[in-house]
Write a protein that holds these residues in place. Sequence first.
Motif, short mmCIF file in Angstrom:
data_model
loop_
_atom_site.label_atom_id
_atom_site.label_comp_id
_atom_site.label_asym_id
_atom_site.label_seq_id
_atom_site.Cartn_x
_atom_site.Cartn_y
_atom_site.Cartn_z
N PRO A 169 42.78 62.36 1.76
CA PRO A 169 43.65 61.64 1.77
C PRO A 169 44.46 61.14 2.72
CG PRO A 169 43.01 61.97 -0.05
CD PRO A 169 42.70 62.74 0.76
N ALA A 170 45.15 62.62 3.08
CA ALA A 170 46.24 62.71 3.99
C ALA A 170 45.91 62.19 5.71
CB ALA A 170 46.83 63.96 4.09
N ALA A 171 44.72 62.63 6.17
CA ALA A 171 44.41 62.26 7.44
C ALA A 171 43.81 60.85 7.06
CB ALA A 171 43.32 63.32 7.35
N PHE A 172 43.27 60.47 6.35
CA PHE A 172 42.96 58.71 5.68
C PHE A 172 44.40 58.19 6.20
CE2 PHE A 172 42.38 55.03 4.60
CZ PHE A 172 41.54 54.51 5.30
N ALA A 173 46.04 58.59 6.17
CA ALA A 173 46.80 57.80 5.91
C ALA A 173 46.74 57.47 7.38
CB ALA A 173 47.68 58.24 4.74
N GLU A 174 46.89 58.86 8.10
CA GLU A 174 47.27 59.71 9.03
C GLU A 174 46.88 58.41 10.28
OE1 GLU A 174 49.41 60.87 12.57
OE2 GLU A 174 50.50 60.98 10.46
N ALA A 175 45.38 58.49 9.62
CA ALA A 175 44.59 57.78 10.74
C ALA A 175 45.00 56.11 10.64
CB ALA A 175 43.42 57.28 10.01
N LEU A 176 45.36 55.65 9.83
CA LEU A 176 46.08 54.22 9.37
C LEU A 176 47.65 54.39 10.46
CD1 LEU A 176 45.28 52.87 6.07
CD2 LEU A 176 44.80 52.52 7.95
#
Length: 418
Positions: free
Chosen positions: A102-109
């Motif tokens: 989730p942290a990596a996905f949030a960073e991509a956004l």
Amino acid sequence: MRVVFMRLVVLSSLVPVRNPATGFDVANRALVDGLKALGHEVAVIGYLEPGQEPAPDLDVTLLGRLEVTNAKVSRSRKITWLARAVAGRTSVSCAKLQEVTPAAFAEALRRLMPFDGLVLNSIQLAGAFETVVAAYPSIYVAHNVEAASARENARYAQGIVERLLFQREAKHLDRLEQGLARRAAYILAFVPQDLSAFGEEAARRSGVMPLVRHWTLPPAMPEPPAYDLGLIGTWSWRPNRLGLDWFLEQVVPLLPETMSIAIAGGIDHPPASRHPGLRFLGRVPDATAFVRRARVVPLVARGGTGVQLKTIETFELGMPCVATPASLRGMASLPENCSMAETPDDFAHALVRAVADVRAGRLGVLSGDEFYETQRRALLAALDTGLAALPKAKPSLRQAADRHGEPAHAALVARRLS
């Protein structure tokens, strides 16, 4: 009312590809092409299947390459997905996509900011990272009522274990779908029937978005018939396979042995058939050319939800067809060269009659231009209406960005002044 320019991020389990083949690919492209046709700036985030290429001229953020089709992965991979789903109390279809944290996905956004909102293209990716997605304003595009499809799969399951797994999937999908719909500024579905699944309150901020198979309609190129009946589909998808099995087991035995039947598309364990004219062709290089070489197209859906992309393509190309009621979900009217039949006897008789009429010149290919233009205009109007709801939710965009360390308000103001 026309929506002003927006920068939008489309969340899609699989990003649009250069050569769309499956129904999901087609809907993917239609959604993104529609947003761009309205003048909006569009970025897409999601996975890419091995061997595919992203659609050209598209701003794509890839989370990785990922095979998501059950039939193409090992048993150990399926067990890993199930274990991840159980541990995370989510659906298997969403757990598949949790290859990044989730942290990596949030960073991509965060790296895509500033933007005006998210377009949630179906449930899978948004459901996989629901806590991240919930912080942003969004519109939700429901391809199907996924929970209803899972419940239907449970009814047709082979054995108690498969039935329990589908029932579990339906429970989690229902929770995810209801949550996405509740938080969305607007909900779009491909057929009116699907909107009822989200309740009365959601009906006040929802609409129907028709689809087109081709963003630019292919020029009329008559093909010499190569077979009497032609069917093509993604047969690994359970609702499609239910329709194909019904056709092969209950309709084909009633057809004359002189009739030629071609079935295109990947299929695992094709059912046995004694009909001498039946051929399985596997994947074909050009789906449109394949359809055009049939005298008649059987449209054989027996359940599921959402719209049938095979029906839309058949109508766009003006091909003669015989359709089940389920194949005609969302269709306001039928072309003159399309007939509807429900029982195996009626369906077989309609096919025999249609093939004979084509051979005799009494039935033929019609222009699909009017159908296509009507669908395309309605698609753009539905997107326009849905996007108009997004500005009402912009404060939560700033809150979400601040939560992830982005000085969102300053960035938004800077973009507006630039």
